[in-house]
Motif scaffolding. Structure first.
Motif, PDB file in Angstrom:
ATOM      1  N   LYS A 146       0.809  -1.228  -0.087  1.00  0.00           N
ATOM      2  CA  LYS A 146       0.026  -0.039   0.053  1.00  0.00           C
ATOM      3  C   LYS A 146       0.823   1.271  -0.016  1.00  0.00           C
ATOM      4  O   LYS A 146       0.747   2.196  -0.943  1.00  0.00           O
ATOM      5  N   SER A 147       1.667   1.276   0.809  1.00  0.00           N
ATOM      6  CA  SER A 147       2.869   2.455   1.070  1.00  0.00           C
ATOM      7  C   SER A 147       3.331   2.963  -0.225  1.00  0.00           C
ATOM      8  O   SER A 147       3.683   3.630  -0.744  1.00  0.00           O
ATOM      9  N   THR A 148       3.657   1.594  -0.667  1.00  0.00           N
ATOM     10  CA  THR A 148       4.786   1.615  -2.019  1.00  0.00           C
ATOM     11  C   THR A 148       3.897   2.383  -3.088  1.00  0.00           C
ATOM     12  O   THR A 148       4.455   3.239  -3.603  1.00  0.00           O
ATOM     13  N   PHE A 181       1.286  12.013   6.013  1.00  0.00           N
ATOM     14  CA  PHE A 181       1.977  10.931   6.447  1.00  0.00           C
ATOM     15  C   PHE A 181       1.422   9.963   7.475  1.00  0.00           C
ATOM     16  O   PHE A 181       0.389  10.382   8.118  1.00  0.00           O
ATOM     17  N   GLN A 182       1.685   8.691   7.150  1.00  0.00           N
ATOM     18  CA  GLN A 182       1.250   7.522   8.260  1.00  0.00           C
ATOM     19  C   GLN A 182       1.169   8.173   9.578  1.00  0.00           C
ATOM     20  O   GLN A 182       1.960   9.129   9.969  1.00  0.00           O
ATOM     21  N   ALA A 183       0.086   8.144  10.347  1.00  0.00           N
ATOM     22  CA  ALA A 183       0.067   8.805  11.574  1.00  0.00           C
ATOM     23  C   ALA A 183       1.093   8.791  12.423  1.00  0.00           C
ATOM     24  O   ALA A 183       1.176   9.596  13.577  1.00  0.00           O
ATOM     25  N   LEU A 201      -3.453  10.050   1.575  1.00  0.00           N
ATOM     26  CA  LEU A 201      -3.190   9.780   3.098  1.00  0.00           C
ATOM     27  C   LEU A 201      -2.728   8.459   3.199  1.00  0.00           C
ATOM     28  O   LEU A 201      -3.716   7.631   3.176  1.00  0.00           O
ATOM     29  N   ASP A 202      -1.592   8.250   3.925  1.00  0.00           N
ATOM     30  CA  ASP A 202      -1.376   6.873   4.090  1.00  0.00           C
ATOM     31  C   ASP A 202      -1.481   6.680   5.747  1.00  0.00           C
ATOM     32  O   ASP A 202      -0.932   7.240   6.521  1.00  0.00           O
ATOM     33  N   GLU A 203      -2.333   5.674   5.861  1.00  0.00           N
ATOM     34  CA  GLU A 203      -2.711   5.264   7.294  1.00  0.00           C
ATOM     35  C   GLU A 203      -2.832   6.522   8.191  1.00  0.00           C
ATOM     36  O   GLU A 203      -2.375   6.858   9.014  1.00  0.00           O
ATOM     37  N   PRO A 204      -3.853   7.419   7.764  1.00  0.00           N
ATOM     38  CA  PRO A 204      -4.024   8.447   8.689  1.00  0.00           C
ATOM     39  C   PRO A 204      -4.551   8.486   9.914  1.00  0.00           C
ATOM     40  O   PRO A 204      -4.217   9.363  10.847  1.00  0.00           O
TER      41      PRO A 204
HETATM   42 MG   LIG Z   1       2.737   1.015   4.985  1.00  0.00          MG
END
Ligand SMILES: [Mg+2]
Ligand SMILES: Nc1ncnc2c1ncn2[C@@H]1O[C@H](COP(=O)(O)OP(=O)(O)OP(=O)(O)O)[C@@H](O)[C@H]1O
Ligand SMILES: Nc1ncnc2c1ncn2[C@@H]1O[C@H](COP(=O)(O)OP(=O)(O)OP(=O)(O)O)[C@@H](O)[C@H]1O
Ligand SMILES: [Mg+2]
Lengths: 299, 328, 584, 336, 336
Positions: free
Chosen positions: B50-52, B100-102, B181-184
């Motif tokens: 996902k993040s990728t 960014f990720q929370a 939004l990555d893992e907000p």
């Molecule tokens: Mg990730």
């Protein structure tokens, strides 16, 4: 029964795996192999080197302080002795003292660091204040001052004193590690399971810190070598006939190695030994982390 | 608002990471379209890529990874994969905002939020820095924060939820219209999460954004997203409108996943864990269906042939079994 | 403005660069005070003495004139009359007067001086100091314990200006001195008070250096000291250098570097290995002058320790040690191997004992003789190793202070020689010279190195072998003997020696006789003592030091010749005598 | 602000305790040194040709004061003296209080050490950043290995090598003290030029010795920071490279302040060698000199002042650290 | 049976020289977990769930109140005497990776507590291996393939199972699972929950489940009790399903309404309470702890603190002056 067998065979397999892993780690960078070989060389030199030469070393009064030649690769000293032979035979004192230093440093440092980090509370405060103090007092000047009181009459004594003076850094670091490991679930779990403190320290904490401790041990060895060679170089310690630091002292202050090239070999000998030892340790330390970390060992 | 929300078209995207075992794909042949003005959610388990994928949208995959194939077309910007240097830098922040990720750490711990805002403005050649600050305060106020106070604070003086809102502010303050939004909300507690999700929805609507939300929590996606995409082992296995995908999942993984969600009401015995375990980069099958090891509908063809993503009405599903059934 | 002239090139009036080899570590903050051990009063440059002791081969009472232009010594040594240089002036223009000399003598009393000692009964002490006229001072000796070196004791003293130093001594100083000569409590108290003044003297810092010498101190920094020519110096017309720069050093190697770079115009004796010596010789203008140095070094035994109580063991070792090799390794340019053990440096030995010298046993290297001696001493050889009579192992443990590199080198060589011949040996160093001397005196060592033959006075020469360290004390001319281990007797030799061809002698008493003896009286005594030392070997004389000095003719000429008496004096004296000329 | 004040108070209190402890240590070490310098000096003077009685007298003058009272009283005296900066009298520098002698020497140690530290710090961190950024390339390897080696090699080896090369083989730099006497001290070009010229080798040695440590520390610190999310975040916000670089640098340098004190300690310790090799008249040389001369008061003082300067450096480094780290400023505990 | 009454825990943050900050983690908590029973603690971050869990597992001390295990009060015992009691209560950590020693294989990990157990009970060594295989089978792992592995060679779910297996080696009476599934992949989560439930049913082990995810709390058994904790105080307590269906405390209500609705599967509840968040950092310790955030607060709430109580018409205990039953949760579409 079969399970039991399986259990014991797994541990044997694990051991095999360990060495295979070590080999893998070493092979990953050729420089590490160089380091390991150098290291083995120094160990061999310290242990068996002196056996290859007569005691006292043969001397040639017509060859006092000569530059390198075919006969004497690094020249001769002011007594007409071969510098290579001196470096080799002199390594025992230096390396033995350094080893004692390292062992004491690591044992004391680890012990105090573990105790402090594990017990916490008042003991921790007191021990860490002492450690801070130790770290603040500069080792070399203290050694110099101590050298007026203490007669470092043998390698072991030398190592003892150096060791007693240098555990501070290790204690500090081990404590920090202990504190962070304590927070890790597995230590807490072990406590919850009612496992003994000796198990927790010996089987859970120490192995996790092994790379760290091993690294510190190696660094302590170099530290031990440097300080004693330095003290001999300054000429504040009782004379030793075969010793790297003594050689430096003689070369510089008595044979004019910084004035004339003829004594240069005499200076280079011990310097080279120190440089190579440093190099060996730097290279081996580089591999340390991977050797002890099962994950890195395998990949 | 002023600008029409742009669309994003990801096509045949493959991202590989260099590992001791060679280059392994973390995202494989992913095609996904973000409709202008929509919120798209991507769910998937840890390590599914996902993040990728999210980073690829900004052409920001970190070494040792690289985009090895495919394109990411963004309206008004072109193919991001082809961008580089200053062009790419300017696109980031101005066109595409990234939240960014929370993670508590998307702010420089040594600088106040305000100073970082100014840095951001200077980086993008904003002349009217006062205006920027005003805009930032307004955004923060919009999200229920005291703008002036927040801009004066260091990261450590803000709570997790506040930081996340600052992150959103920084992503939007330059008027970006594509927001990732990555893992907000990971690592935020329920109430804060609900707040953030509400804000995301509102801001999205107000500013006319195209939004991509990445999460491992289906609940989050269900709460905010119009469309939902499910990733597994670097592949996009199913996508479609959220309600439809949740209501009638087609891909066996999607189905298993939804079944495995602990539910607040209803019969608890209906819930089932998926068998097996999620793959990692090293254990993803090189060929064939990535999910077959855990799949109840496994067929012979799954071992050799990677199922194509097939459009089925509003949905795309990549499964041999589903495709066969459909055709039958 | 600067006085920069760094090259120091050019003829007369140039910069003279030198080094004070006796004083490593210039102390920038130290005062120009000759009594202060770190003081920046450089002997012969800005520090003046009444006269300059030649350290003549055999006559201790020979001098070059200093502040005293001439002197008359009474025939019986009972007094000396000093005549001050008629046109001597301090650098501030004031003339040097008898009062200056008297004050300086007063200061000498407070700090310890041979002739101006406060200790009752001290040999060669002055009884009276009398200002005869403005330029003449008479000093009388206390004849209860006279010394042949009285003139030397008087003349070898600093002279400082009374108008600068006057305040250091209290007004009643001379009365106090008188009181101190007496006996009883008052005298003791007076002595205490005078001694207490010493501290003040040592610490006294003249606001500005006022010198009667050829130079005055301009400034010192931790690296160097700069002196400027004193135009008021009585022989200023013949003083060539306009400036003198003293370089600092913390180790010999630094001096070698200066020398091989041709930086120094002169340096006093510095030991240097042969290669370094060659390198120095190659420097342009570099010259090496050698001369006599009244010191020798020996390997001394503690005869209260076994087996060194046995003369055969000592002799055996003497045969075993190849002194030529030792000297070659340890001090190739700074010493010559001792021909034999006579207790006297070989140069004056010829003068003192003449033909007797050749009749002494030379102890040439001879393993067979050594083994015979060992056997005679009852030692045993087992598996190629010599053991004590009872079969216990024997190890010759030699001590040396660390930092004395030539001694350590020598001991290391001796060790190798001994081990080669089956005598186990080791070298142990001691932190430093003071501790070495103390532990040696406390009898802690078996074998140690010992400076001996400290010429030129005959008493000084043998006092090293048959003085305090071997049990004899000489208080107010009365000689007594302490048992080994007591009163500083660490050598532990016999009180009487049966010398072949002479008979039984008490060497300590003989030595004491030398104190007041004239040169002619001394000769037969010295012959006896030389024989005793040669036969009994309390010490194996290893090498006699050579005074090696370095000069450079690139900038200055007029240097002394080899073997000149001047070599034992600092170059400042050469300059003030007008010998040194700038190169044209 | 109060946090910093509290920190300062804590440091000062601890520093004071440390100084007292070190003073106590040096007091007792000095008292337990074997050998009676007075008796030994008599022998020495006799050897120099002085009559025994005169030698005794001269020695008594030289050593003047004899320690009075019991050990405890001496101790109380000594510690009392500390508060008035009275460390007793130096024997070799007769008449000069130890404090004066030390003050003279201190500048020749502190300035070069500071210069060396600063130089190595600046060069080291720049190189450290490169080593971190290029850590998978050749340049990174070279920088890292050379850093490790330089860090590993003892200072005297570096000093000897520099001295051999630049003062002996190609004698272009002086190794004989701090300044040429021919220049009038003061603010003039010649004098300052000479000072600088003489300081080159010692400062270079200090700098080289410390440089390896900085490069390694900076490298690992930068690598850590590079892995921090906020750097990636800044990049994803399209921040300029120069700004990101500043972010990295500031965050990476911060932890180095804790090492600063340690490194200063190391350098001050190394001063013993470097000053001996280059004949630089600082505290290190003074310490060696006092040891070989058995000047106990001076020895204790030199040791004490070296330690005190490290303590002071520690405090300054920490305060500096707390001023620039907002987390510390606001009283949050930061693990360094 | 483990009960606690009025458990208070205050952390003093030491560190700085002067002044200590106090964190009131628990403010008088009562709880009771019967043998074989189940309980869940929910609440937002920092409310004290973990602290309470650790106190129950004997890993943390408490300042006031009393914890009673099987009728034995713990505060009167020496640490050594407490140990056997607390061994009956095993903690399952949130992070299964850090809960296993990375340098030890699973075999070694299980071996240590088992051999201790064997020594205590006089069982033969062979029992150790048998038991190791047995506990692994209990948690659904294949002993043959798992024993020789290192933790990093296992997936998160497997690791968590190993952690549970390790806890089972000492035959615990209670498992404290602190966020035991939050770090495990979604698809595996349910497996662990089912395992815990299974262990309860088969072995009679009681389970204390700590979570911020209300939904998972249901999965350890419908007879379980739910404790809603707010700032160190239990604000609501009752059977899981009752509390979920009819929360009465405003905090519980907002907590439940914050749970995302699975649109497509569920319909939102009728009266969603606007989720709250404290904007005001300065927390008051006066009156009701929740008052500042409470949309229904009255004057009384500011001055007086409500205690856990049972009021008419409310099925569960709560700490609110104005309890109001609400149905805030979503309902499955199938039920609508
Ligand atoms: Mg990730
Ligand atoms: N720097 C890297 N080097 C090698 N492999 C990587 C790297 N970064 C990520 N990967 C691998 O790529 C895959 C996808 O990673 P990614 O971070 O995109 O997953 P994710 O779905 O975001 O997971 P999570 O939910 O844990 O954040 C994973 O298997 C991961 O191990
Ligand atoms: N060792 C400690 N020292 C000081 N304060 C602590 C410590 N442990 C916990 N606290 C504080 O006690 C309070 C309760 O912490 P606890 O960990 O029990 O919360 P929690 O409910 O488990 O939170 P989370 O959901 O984040 O795990 C928090 O404010 C926390 O900061
Ligand atoms: Mg918790």
């Amino acid at each position: 029964m079969t399970v039991l067998l399986e259990g014991s065979s797994t541990s044997a397999a694990m051991r095999r795996n360990f060495w295979a892993g070590v080999w893998r780690v070493m092979r990953r960078k050729p420089s590490r192999l160089v380091g390991a070989v150098l290291m083995a060389g120094f160990v061999f030199m310290g242990a068996f080197g002196p056996l290859f030469y007569p005691d006292p070393l043969p001397r040639d009064v017509n060859q006092l302080t000569r530059p390198p030649s075919w006969q004497h690769w690094l020249g001769t000293d002011d007594q007409g002795r071969d510098v290579v032979a001196l470096v080799v035979t002199g390594s025992r004192y230096v390396l033995l003292a350094a080893l004692v230093t390292a062992v004491i440093t690591v044992v004391l440092g680890t012990g105090i660091g573990l105790f402090s980090g594990f017990k916490r509370g008042r003991w921790d405060t007191v021990l860490m204040r002492i450690t801070d103090m130790k770290l603040t007092i500069p080792g070399l000047p203290l050694l110099l001052v101590l050298s007026t009181v203490w007669k470092f009459s043998s390698a072991v004594q030398m190592g003892l004193v150096l060791g007693l003076l240098s555990w501070g850094g290790v204690a500090r670091a081990v404590r920090a590690q202990t504190l962070s490991l304590r927070e890790r679930g597995f230590i807490e779990a072990a406590r919850g399971l009612g496992l003994s403190t000796s198990h927790i320290v010996g089987k859970e904490l120490l192995p996790s810190m092994a790379p760290y401790i091993a690294m510190n041990m190696l660094i302590a060895i170099t530290g031990g070598v440097y300080s004693q060679v330095g003290l001999f170089f300054l000429g504040v310690l009782p004379y030793e006939s075969n010793n790297w630091g003594q050689m430096l002292n003689t070369a510089v202050f008595r044979s004019g190695a910084l004035t004339v090239p003829s004594a240069l070999g005499f200076l280079i000998g011990p310097l080279l030994a120190i440089l190579l030892l440093t190099l060996a340790i730097v290279l081996v330390v580089d591999a340390m982390d991977e050797i002890f970390n099962p994950r890195l060992r395998e990949e | 608002m002023s600008k029409q929300a742009p669309g994003v078209r990801i096509d045949g995207l493959t991202v590989v990471y260099k590992t001791p075992a060679g280059e392994l794909p973390a995202v494989r042949d992913v095609s996904l379209t973000l409709e202008p003005g929509s919120i798209t959610g991507i769910v998937g388990e840890s390590g599914s890529g996902k993040s990728t994928l999210a980073l690829s949208l900004l052409n920001a995959v970190q070494p040792p990874g690289r985009i090895s194939a495919g394109s990411v077309e963004i309206d008004g910007l072109g193919d991001v994969v082809g961008l580089g240097g200053e062009q790419l830098r300017k696109a980031r922040g101005r066109h595409i905002g990234y939240v960014f990720q929370a993670a508590q750490n998307s702010l420089n711990p040594l600088k106040t939020v305000g100073k970082q805002l100014l840095d951001l403005g200077r980086s993008h050649g904003v002349d009217d820095l006062r205006g920027l600050v005003r805009e930032a305060k307004e955004l923060l106020g919009r999200m229920g924060l005291d703008g002036a106070r927040v801009l004066d604070s260091h990261q450590h003086e803000l709570s997790g939820g506040m930081r996340q809102r600052v992150g959103i502010m920084l992503a939007l303050v330059l008027n970006a219209h594509v927001v990732v939004l990555d893992e907000p909300t990971t690592a935020l507690d329920m109430i804060t999460q609900a707040n953030i999700l509400k804000i995301v929805r509102e801001v999205h609507a107000e500013r006319g954004l195209t939004t991509l939300v990445i999460t491992h929590d289906i609940g989050v996606v269900a709460e905010v997203a119009d469309r939902l995409a499910v990733m597994y082992g670097g592949r996009l296995v199913e996508q479609g409108p959220t309600r439809e995908v949740l209501g009638s999942p087609r891909h066996p993984y999607t189905r298993g996943l939804i079944k495995a969600i602990p539910r607040l009401v209803g019969d608890i015995d209906e819930a089932r864990a998926l068998p097996g375990r999620p793959p990692t980069l090293a254990t993803v099958p090189k060929q064939g269906c990535v999910f077959r090891e855990r799949c109840a509908l496994r067929m012979d063809v799954c071992d050799d042939v990677d199922p194509e993503a097939v459009l089925q009405g509003t949905r795309t599903v990549a499964c041999h079994a589903v495709t066969v059934k459909e055709h039958a | 403005g600067t006085t920069n002239n760094s090259g120091g090139s050019g003829g007369g009036g140039g910069l003279f660069t030198t080094i004070d080899v006796a004083r490593p570590g210039l102390d920038a903050s130290a005062p120009a005070n000759p009594w202060n051990p770190k003081g920046n009063a450089f002997l012969g440059y800005n520090g003046m003495k009444l006269a300059w002791v030649k350290n003549h081969l055999t006559d201790p009472n020979q001098f070059y004139p200093g502040i005293a232009a001439s002197w008359d010594v009474a025939a019986d040594n009972s007094s000396i009359t000093l005549h001050i240089q008629p046109n001597a002036k301090w650098s501030d223009g004031k003339p040097v007067t008898a009062e200056d000399v008297r004050l300086s003598i007063g200061l000498a009393y407070t700090t310890g001086s041979t002739a101006f000692a406060l200790t009752p009964g001290a040999a060669g002490a002055a009884a009276e100091v009398e200002v005869v006229d403005d330029k003449t001072v008479k000093v009388t000796q206390d004849m209860t314990n006279p010394s042949a070196k009285f003139a030397r004791g008087v003349l070898d003293n600093w002279v400082v200006p009374a108008h600068v130093w006057g305040s250091v001594l209290p007004a009643d100083f001379w009365d106090k001195l008188k009181t101190s000569r007496g006996e009883g409590e008052a005298a003791d108290k007076a002595r205490e008070e005078i001694l207490a003044l010493g501290q003040k003297v040592l610490a006294f810092a003249p606001p500005k250096d006022v010198s009667a010498g050829p130079f005055t101190l301009e400034r010192v920094n931790p690296g160097e000291a700069l002196l400027l020519k004193n135009p008021n110096f009585y022989n200023a017309a013949n003083v060539a250098p306009a400036q003198v720069k003293f370089l600092n050093y913390s180790g010999n190697e630094q001096i070698w570097n200066y020398l091989s770079a041709g930086k120094l115009d002169h340096s006093g004796f510095v030991a240097a290995p042969p290669d370094v010596m060659n390198r120095i010789k190659q420097a342009p203008g570099s010259h090496i002058i050698t001369g006599f140095s009244p010191v020798a070094v020996g390997m001394a035994f503690n005869q209260s320790k076994k087996p060194y109580d046995n003369v055969h063991v000592r002799r055996g070792l003497a045969y075993l040690i190849d002194r030529a090799q030792v000297t070659k390794v340890a001090s190739p340019d700074g010493g010559t191997p001792a021909l034999t053990t006579s207790g006297i440096h070989q140069k004056p030995a010829q003068e003192w004992i003449g033909s007797e010298l050749s009749s002494l046993e030379p102890y040439n290297h001879d393993v067979a003789k050594a083994e015979a001696e060992f056997t005679e001493a009852g030692l045993k050889k087992q598996n190629g190793k010599w053991t004590l009579a009872d079969g216990t192992p024997w190890k010759v443990t030699m001590h040396a202070p660390s930092g004395f590199s030539d001694w350590i080198s020598a001991q290391e060589n001796i060790k190798s020689q001994l081990v080669d011949n089956g005598v186990d040996a080791e070298v142990v160093t001691v932190a430093d010279y003071p501790v070495y001397l103390e532990e040696l005196a406390a009898g802690k060592y078996d074998v140690g190195f010992w400076l001996m033959a400290l010429g030129p006075a005959p008493y000084d020469i043998f006092q090293r072998l048959y003085g305090t360290s071997n049990g004899w004390t000489n208080v107010a001319g009365k000689v007594s003997h302490n048992a080994p281990g007591k009163g500083g007797n660490w050598m532990g030799g016999p009180e009487e020696i049966d010398v072949e061809g002479v008979g039984k002698v008490n060497p300590g008493e003989l030595t004491a006789e030398l104190n007041a003896a004239t040169a002619e009286e001394a000769k037969p005594i010295m012959a006896k003592l030389a024989k005793a030392a040669n036969q009994d070997l309390p010490v194996i004389q290893l090498w006699d030091y050579v005074n090696t000095q370095f000069t450079n003719t690139s900038r200055f000429t007029g240097w002394p010749q080899n073997d000149s008496d001047l070599l034992r004096l600092p170059a400042g004296v050469w300059i003030q005598l007008g010998m040194i000329k700038g190169k044209q | 602000m109060t946090v910093i004040a509290r920190r300062l108070a804590g440091h000062l209190a601890r520093g004071l305790v440390m100084i007292l402890v070190v003073a106590t240590i040096s007091f007792f070490i000095v008292r337990s040194i074997p050998g009676d310098p007075v008796a030994a000096n008599v022998q020495k003077l006799i050897e120099q040709g002085m009559a025994p009685q005169a030698a005794e007298q001269a020695t008594r003058v030289l050593y003047g004061f004899q320690p009075k009272g019991t050990l405890w009283e001496q101790y109380v005296d000594y510690m009392g003296g500390l508060f008035t900066f009275d460390l007793g009298q130096s024997v070799t520098h007769a008449g000069a209080p130890v404090t004066d002698v030390l003050a003279d020497a201190a500048k020749w140690t502190v300035l070069p050490v500071l210069a060396g530290t600063l130089l190595s710090f600046l060069v080291g961190i720049v190189m450290g950043v490169y080593a971190a950024i290029r850590r998978s390339g050749k340049l990174g390897d070279v920088l890292a290995i050379s850093g490790s080696l330089l860090h590993g090699v003892p200072q005297y080896v570096l000093g000897l090598l520099l001295s051999a090369i630049f003062a002996t083989l190609i004698p272009i730099l002086p190794a004989d003290g701090p300044v040429d006497i021919l220049f009038e001290p003061g603010f003039n070009a010649g004098y300052i030029g000479s000072l600088v010229e003489h300081a080159v080798l010692p400062v270079a040695t200090y700098a080289l010795a410390a440089y390896g440590g900085w490069i390694l520390a900076m490298k690992s610190s930068v690598v850590t920071v590079l892995g921090d999310d906020f750097i990636l975040a800044a990049e994803l916000r399209g921040m300029k490279r120069s700004i990101i670089f500043r972010y990295i640098a500031r965050n990476a340098i911060l932890p180095l302040f804790t090492i600063l004190a340690l490194s200063l300690g190391l350098l001050l310790g190394g001063a013993v060698f470097i000053e001996r090799i280059f004949n630089y008249p600082g505290l290190g040389l003074l310490l060696i000199e006092s040891i070989t001369m058995r000047d106990y008061a001076l020895m204790g003082g030199a040791f004490l002042i070296i330690t005190v300067s490290i303590i002071v450096a520690n405090i300054i480094a920490d305060l500096f650290y707390s001023v620039i780290d907002p987390r510390v400023r606001s009283g949050e505990e930061v693990s360094a | 049976m483990i009960t606690g009454t009025g458990v208070v825990k205050t952390y003093k943050q030491r560190g700085k020289m002067l002044g200590a900050r106090e964190v009131r983690a628990l403010r008088g908590v009562d709880f009771a977990i019967p043998k074989g029973g189940a309980a869940s603690f929910i609440g937002e971050s920092g409310c004290g769930k973990t602290t309470l869990g650790r106190i129950i597992a004997g890993l943390e001390t408490y300042d006031e109140g009393e914890v009673v295990i099987d009728g034995v009060a713990m505060s009167g015992l020496k640490p050594k005497e407490r140990q056997p009691h607390f061994r009956k209560i095993q903690m399952i950590h949130q992070d299964p990776y850090s809960a296993l020693n990375p340098t030890r294989t699973i075999h070694q990990t299980l071996h240590a507590p088992l051999s201790l157990r064997a020594r205590q009970t006089g069982r033969p060594r062979s029992w150790i291996e048998e038991r190791a295989a047995e506990v692994l089978s209990l948690v659904g792992l294949d002993p043959g393939s798992v024993l020789a592995r290192y933790p990093h060679q296992l997936s998160g779910g497997m690791r968590q199972r190993v952690v549970i297996a390790r806890a089972l080696t000492v035959d615990p009476e209670m498992l404290v699972a602190d966020e035991a599934v939050s770090m495990i992949d979604v698809s595996l989560r349910l497996g662990i929950l089912a395992l815990l439930k299974d262990l309860r049913e088969r072995l009679g082990v009681s389970v204390l489940f700590i979570t911020h995810d209300v939904a998972t709390a249901r999965y350890i058994g419908d007879d379980g009790e739910l404790y809603v904790i707010y700032r160190g105080q239990v604000v609501e307590r009752g059977a899981v399903d009752t509390v979920i269906a009819d929360p009465v405390h405003p905090y519980t209500q907002s907590l439940l309404s914050a749970i995302p609705v699975l649109h497509g599967l569920e319909q939102p509840g009728e009266q969603p309470v606007v989720p709250l968040e404290s904007l005001d950092e300065s927390r008051s310790d006066e009156g009701c702890l929740f008052a500042r955030r409470c949309p229904f607060r009255a004057d009384r709430c500011e001055g007086e603190r409500p205690l856990l109580q049972i009021t008419d018409g409310v099925p569960q205990e709560h700490a609110c002056f104005y309890p109001e039953r609400r149905n805030v949760i979503a309902r499955p579409l199938s039920e609508v």
